[in-house]
Design a protein around this motif. Sequence first.
Motif, PDB file in Angstrom:
ATOM      1  N   THR A  11      24.757  32.280  30.559  1.00 19.02           N
ATOM      2  CA  THR A  11      25.023  33.047  29.421  1.00 19.02           C
ATOM      3  C   THR A  11      26.407  32.848  28.909  1.00 19.02           C
ATOM      4  N   GLY A  12      27.009  33.123  27.551  1.00 17.39           N
ATOM      5  CA  GLY A  12      28.349  32.670  27.414  1.00 17.39           C
ATOM      6  C   GLY A  12      28.803  31.442  27.398  1.00 17.39           C
ATOM      7  N   VAL A  33      18.660  26.332  29.838  1.00 20.57           N
ATOM      8  CA  VAL A  33      18.700  27.301  28.707  1.00 20.57           C
ATOM      9  C   VAL A  33      20.159  27.925  28.485  1.00 20.57           C
ATOM     10  N   ALA A  34      20.635  27.453  27.493  1.00 21.37           N
ATOM     11  CA  ALA A  34      22.104  28.059  27.234  1.00 21.37           C
ATOM     12  C   ALA A  34      22.249  28.911  26.231  1.00 21.37           C
ATOM     13  N   THR A  35      22.849  30.271  26.215  1.00 15.33           N
ATOM     14  CA  THR A  35      22.931  31.168  25.394  1.00 15.33           C
ATOM     15  C   THR A  35      24.161  31.624  24.936  1.00 15.33           C
ATOM     16  N   ASP A  36      24.587  31.968  24.090  1.00 14.73           N
ATOM     17  CA  ASP A  36      25.786  32.672  23.294  1.00 14.73           C
ATOM     18  C   ASP A  36      25.500  33.257  21.883  1.00 14.73           C
ATOM     19  N   LEU A  37      26.520  34.326  21.755  1.00 14.88           N
ATOM     20  CA  LEU A  37      26.311  34.953  20.436  1.00 14.88           C
ATOM     21  C   LEU A  37      26.790  34.056  19.510  1.00 14.88           C
ATOM     22  N   ASP A  38      27.691  33.132  19.713  1.00 10.29           N
ATOM     23  CA  ASP A  38      28.280  32.146  18.592  1.00 10.29           C
ATOM     24  C   ASP A  38      27.440  30.922  18.560  1.00 10.29           C
ATOM     25  N   VAL A  87      23.457  31.641  35.635  1.00  9.32           N
ATOM     26  CA  VAL A  87      24.965  31.877  35.705  1.00  9.32           C
ATOM     27  C   VAL A  87      25.080  32.838  34.564  1.00  9.32           C
ATOM     28  N   ASN A  88      26.025  33.974  34.972  1.00  6.17           N
ATOM     29  CA  ASN A  88      26.193  34.953  33.982  1.00  6.17           C
ATOM     30  C   ASN A  88      27.788  34.575  33.811  1.00  6.17           C
ATOM     31  N   CYS A  89      28.093  34.080  32.455  1.00  6.33           N
ATOM     32  CA  CYS A  89      29.212  34.011  32.179  1.00  6.33           C
ATOM     33  C   CYS A  89      29.804  34.425  30.661  1.00  6.33           C
ATOM     34  N   SER A  90      29.111  35.352  30.373  1.00  8.60           N
ATOM     35  CA  SER A  90      29.178  36.379  29.151  1.00  8.60           C
ATOM     36  C   SER A  90      30.552  37.127  29.546  1.00  8.60           C
ATOM     37  N   GLY A  91      31.225  37.253  28.480  1.00  8.05           N
ATOM     38  CA  GLY A  91      32.466  38.128  28.819  1.00  8.05           C
ATOM     39  C   GLY A  91      33.092  38.673  27.455  1.00  8.05           C
ATOM     40  N   PHE A  92      33.702  39.713  27.594  1.00  2.64           N
ATOM     41  CA  PHE A  92      34.352  40.435  26.649  1.00  2.64           C
ATOM     42  C   PHE A  92      35.733  40.898  26.945  1.00  2.64           C
ATOM     43  N   LEU A  93      36.923  40.811  26.419  1.00  8.94           N
ATOM     44  CA  LEU A  93      38.354  41.248  26.887  1.00  8.94           C
ATOM     45  C   LEU A  93      38.876  42.004  25.768  1.00  8.94           C
ATOM     46  N   LYS A  94      38.926  43.226  25.503  1.00  8.08           N
ATOM     47  CA  LYS A  94      39.659  43.667  24.688  1.00  8.08           C
ATOM     48  C   LYS A  94      39.688  45.269  25.419  1.00  8.08           C
ATOM     49  N   ASP A  95      41.231  45.613  25.697  1.00 11.96           N
ATOM     50  CA  ASP A  95      41.364  46.786  26.539  1.00 11.96           C
ATOM     51  C   ASP A  95      42.540  47.413  26.338  1.00 11.96           C
ATOM     52  N   SER A  96      42.671  48.633  26.859  1.00 13.20           N
ATOM     53  CA  SER A  96      43.838  49.485  26.485  1.00 13.20           C
ATOM     54  C   SER A  96      43.918  50.450  27.708  1.00 13.20           C
TER      55      SER A  96
END
Length: 252
Positions: A11-12, A33-38, A87-96
């Motif tokens: 993923t990712g 099998v590869a996946t991504d939102l893009d 392989v879990n490679c999906s990620g999202f970084l936006k923090d506070s």
Amino acid sequence: MIEHPTDGIITGAAGGIGKALTLALAGAGVHLVATDLDKGGLDALVREADGLPGTVIGMAGDVRDRDLPQALRDRALAAFGGVGLLVNCSGFLKDSRIQKMPVDLFRQLVDINLIGPLRLIEAIAPVMRMAGQGRIVSIASRAWLGNFGSSGYSCAKGGIVGATRALALALAPHGITVNCIAPGFIETPMARSLPPHILDRVLKAIPVGRAGTVDDIAALALFLAGSGSGYITGQTLVACGGRSISNPIAST
């Protein structure tokens, strides 16, 4: 060539680290099998992987989609007959800081960085158990040790580390290893999205004197996916240039 496994899901896959991992694994003969939102990035990745020993099949999707794990599993089974690697490679970084953390942002961080990967493991683990072998590798982050002003991201990545340890105990009797890679600062678009003054402080805090590269992380993924890592499970390999043993960055 990797002796084990020969097929898997990542993923990712279109992101900075994900792309490097996908190409490295396919170059070692793993069919994926590869996946991504893009979708555009995923299509470009599939074209770039053409001609490598391993096949890369693109399947656009959002890890927050409850139907995606089974769809990926079914696609891999139809194409390859098995799923020996996840392989879990999906990620999202936006923090506070927690005082300014909107609840919706916190949920998004947890859904993408923690819940999505766990749903993938839930869907794929039974296939691996039936085969009596498998490798699960999740990309965590050095942030699981705690980053100033990163309550949501650190929480989600810490959850992956904890889940990895618990799942390793549950799946070890079935020949399945479960491990994490925790990158520090790696040269990717996501990392470079940090404010400039934070970037400067991060780079100055790395003992080896440089940012990491996606190839540094790909090398670890190849190792954990291969037959030589069979006695390693429940572990988190921190690839941070020594930053995890240096003084933490704090606000002044």
